[in-house]
Scaffold this motif. Sequence first.
Motif, PDB file in Angstrom:
ATOM      1  N   ASP A  50     -94.386  -4.827 110.569  1.00 50.89           N
ATOM      2  CA  ASP A  50     -93.277  -5.506 111.455  1.00 50.89           C
ATOM      3  C   ASP A  50     -93.501  -6.556 112.334  1.00 50.89           C
ATOM      4  O   ASP A  50     -92.895  -7.163 112.831  1.00 50.89           O
ATOM      5  N   ASN A  51     -94.777  -7.032 112.525  1.00 46.32           N
ATOM      6  CA  ASN A  51     -95.159  -7.794 113.398  1.00 46.32           C
ATOM      7  C   ASN A  51     -95.192  -9.330 112.927  1.00 46.32           C
ATOM      8  O   ASN A  51     -95.596 -10.225 113.417  1.00 46.32           O
ATOM      9  N   GLN A  52     -95.050  -9.103 111.501  1.00 44.17           N
ATOM     10  CA  GLN A  52     -95.273 -10.686 110.859  1.00 44.17           C
ATOM     11  C   GLN A  52     -94.192 -11.527 111.468  1.00 44.17           C
ATOM     12  O   GLN A  52     -92.983 -11.242 111.762  1.00 44.17           O
ATOM     13  N   VAL A  53     -94.892 -12.821 111.648  1.00 43.55           N
ATOM     14  CA  VAL A  53     -94.058 -13.792 112.191  1.00 43.55           C
ATOM     15  C   VAL A  53     -93.817 -14.767 110.980  1.00 43.55           C
ATOM     16  O   VAL A  53     -94.873 -15.566 110.539  1.00 43.55           O
TER      17      VAL A  53
ATOM     18  N   ARG B  13    -105.501 -20.216 110.686  1.00 43.62           N
ATOM     19  CA  ARG B  13    -105.701 -19.734 109.453  1.00 43.62           C
ATOM     20  C   ARG B  13    -104.514 -18.706 109.008  1.00 43.62           C
ATOM     21  O   ARG B  13    -104.201 -17.812 109.741  1.00 43.62           O
ATOM     22  N   GLU B  14    -104.060 -19.165 108.100  1.00 48.24           N
ATOM     23  CA  GLU B  14    -102.838 -18.117 107.357  1.00 48.24           C
ATOM     24  C   GLU B  14    -102.984 -16.933 106.568  1.00 48.24           C
ATOM     25  O   GLU B  14    -103.841 -17.060 105.643  1.00 48.24           O
ATOM     26  N   ILE B  15    -102.863 -16.045 107.298  1.00 48.44           N
ATOM     27  CA  ILE B  15    -102.951 -14.605 106.595  1.00 48.44           C
ATOM     28  C   ILE B  15    -101.701 -13.842 106.493  1.00 48.44           C
ATOM     29  O   ILE B  15    -100.749 -14.138 106.918  1.00 48.44           O
ATOM     30  N   ASP B  16    -102.009 -12.842 105.451  1.00 47.72           N
ATOM     31  CA  ASP B  16    -100.719 -12.208 105.222  1.00 47.72           C
ATOM     32  C   ASP B  16    -100.602 -10.954 106.235  1.00 47.72           C
ATOM     33  O   ASP B  16    -101.511 -10.050 106.093  1.00 47.72           O
ATOM     34  N   ARG B  17     -99.734 -11.088 107.136  1.00 47.42           N
ATOM     35  CA  ARG B  17     -99.404 -10.059 108.219  1.00 47.42           C
ATOM     36  C   ARG B  17     -98.865  -8.958 107.901  1.00 47.42           C
ATOM     37  O   ARG B  17     -98.678  -8.110 108.401  1.00 47.42           O
ATOM     38  N   ASN B  18     -98.325  -8.895 106.742  1.00 50.32           N
ATOM     39  CA  ASN B  18     -97.654  -7.835 105.750  1.00 50.32           C
ATOM     40  C   ASN B  18     -98.616  -6.830 105.541  1.00 50.32           C
ATOM     41  O   ASN B  18     -98.411  -5.463 105.349  1.00 50.32           O
ATOM     42  N   LYS B  19     -99.907  -6.994 105.573  1.00 54.55           N
ATOM     43  CA  LYS B  19    -100.878  -6.037 104.954  1.00 54.55           C
ATOM     44  C   LYS B  19    -102.014  -5.746 106.043  1.00 54.55           C
ATOM     45  O   LYS B  19    -102.625  -6.814 106.375  1.00 54.55           O
ATOM     46  N   LYS B  20    -102.104  -4.564 106.173  1.00 54.58           N
ATOM     47  CA  LYS B  20    -102.819  -4.197 107.488  1.00 54.58           C
ATOM     48  C   LYS B  20    -104.233  -4.438 107.206  1.00 54.58           C
ATOM     49  O   LYS B  20    -104.916  -5.035 108.111  1.00 54.58           O
TER      50      LYS B  20
END
Length: 499
Positions: free
Chosen positions: A5-8, A259-266
Motif C-alpha cells: 500500500d505504500n507504493q508511490v 534506483r527504481e524498485i517494485d514496491r508492490n513486492k515485499k
Amino acid sequence: MQPEDNQVPLLSDQDSDDDVAQGSGEKIHVIRMNEPGAEGSLGAVPPFSWKRLWLFTGPGFLMSIAFLDPGNLEGDLQAGAIAGYSLLWLLMWATAMGLLVQLLAARLGVVTGKHLAELCSEEYPTWAGMVLWVMTELALIGADIQEVIGSAIAIKILSNGTFPLWAGVLITACDCFIFLFLENYGVRKLEAFFAVLIATMAISFAWMFGETKPSGTELLLGILVPKLSSKTIKQAVGVVGCIIMPHNVFLHSALVQSREIDRNKKARVQEALNYYSIESAAALIVSFIINLFVTTVFAKAFYNTEIASSIGLVNAGQYLEEKYGGGLIPILYIWAIGLLAAGQSSTITGTYAGQFIMVGFLKLRLKKWLRALITRSCAIIPTIIVALIFDTSERTLDVLNEWLNVLQSIQIPFALIPLLCLVSKEQIMGAFKIGNVLKTVAWLVTVLVIVINGYLLLDFFSSVVTGLVFTSMVSAFTGAYLAFIIYLVSQGRHIKSRD
C-alpha cells in the motif's frame, strides 16, 4: 497495512522530470525481469548477487561525503593534535552511530518512495513544517559555509596565495555547473565523479600517513581501549557532534530513490534495504579510515607540542610543511589536494541536498538550473561576505567555525526526531517499521547525540553570553527551542499517513 500500500506511483508522462528533484527518467532500473530465481522461493528475498550490489552502489558513497567534509577534517586534526590517539575509539563508535541514523533514513526513503522533507511537509502541520524547513536550511547553510571556506583555503594554498579566500569562494561557487553537467548525463556519472573525489582524499591522506609514519601500536590501542580525560572533553564532543549532519539525513532518504524498485513486492523492498545497508556500511568504513589517517597524522606530528591547540584548517598544511618538509611532493600540497577534494565534494552534495529540501518542504516546481542556482546562492552569498571579513585573520576564522558548529548542533534534533517518529509508525512504514529493540537503540543514540551537542552549546554560550539583554534573548530562544523539541516528540506519537 502491508508494504504494497505504500507504493508511490512514478511520475506520469505529463510531469516534467526537469521540475522535480529526481524524475523517473533519471532513475536506474533494477527491477528484475524474467531473471532466473528472480522471485526467490515463495516470494523470499533472492540470494546475494555481486551484480545486484553494484547496481545499488552509489547513494551510500554520496552520503559518506558528509563524514569527510572540511568541518570533520578540522575536528580530526584538532582531536589528533590535542588528544593524540586516545579518541580513535570514539571516532569509530561515532561513525557506527552515524551509520545507524543513515540506514534509518535510507529505510524511510526505500519503503515509502518519499524522502524525509516530503514526509515532514505532509505529516506535520504547516507551521511546524515551515519551522523544520527554516531550521534545516540554516543547518545546510552553516555546513556549506564551512565546506566552501575549506575549498577556498585549499585553492589559496595550491595557488601560493595568488587567489585570496574570496576568490576561492567564487571558484568553488562554480561547482554547481559541474553538478548540473554531470547530472544531465545520468546518476551513474555523478556517482563516478564522487568516487574519484573520495579516492583523491584517500590517496592524499594515506600519502600523508606514509610520510609521517604514525605508531601502529598506539593506533590499535586508541581504537580498542576507550580513554577520556577532562582535557579532551571538548575534542570528544567535537568528534561525535560533527559526524551526524542534519542535511545528510534528508539527503540519504532521497538518494536511495535513484534506483527504481517494485514496491508492490515485499521481497523487492527487503532486497533493496539489504543492498543499501551493505554499500552504506562499506562507504562509512572508507570514511572512517580516511578520518583515521588525518587524526593519526596530526597525533604523531603535534601531540604534546606547544602549537597543538592553535592548529586549524588554515595553518595545518603549513605546520606539516615546517615539520616534514618536501619529499617527492611537498606535504603542504598533498594536504591541500585532499582538502580541496573534501570541500568540492561536500559543496556539491550540499547543493544536491538543498534541492531535495526545497522541493520537499515548499513543493516548488523549478527547472534544475534555477533550483541549483537558488540553492547555491543561499550559501555562496553569505560565504563571500564571510571571506571578505575574515580573510586576514586565522583566529577570527576559528571563531566563525565555532559559531557554525553551534548552528549545526542546534539543528540536529529537527532531523533525528522526525526521522525516528516516521520509521516507527506502521501507518507510514507498514511491515517495515522498526522493531522495539532497534527503536530503543535509535532513541538512545539520538538522546546521546542531543545531550553531547547540548553540552557543546552550554559550554559555548556560557563563555560568550554576557549582559542582561543578550542573556534574556538566549534564554527566550532556549525556552522556545526546547518547547518545539517536546512538541515534535509528542506530535510524532500521533502521526498517521494521509495517503
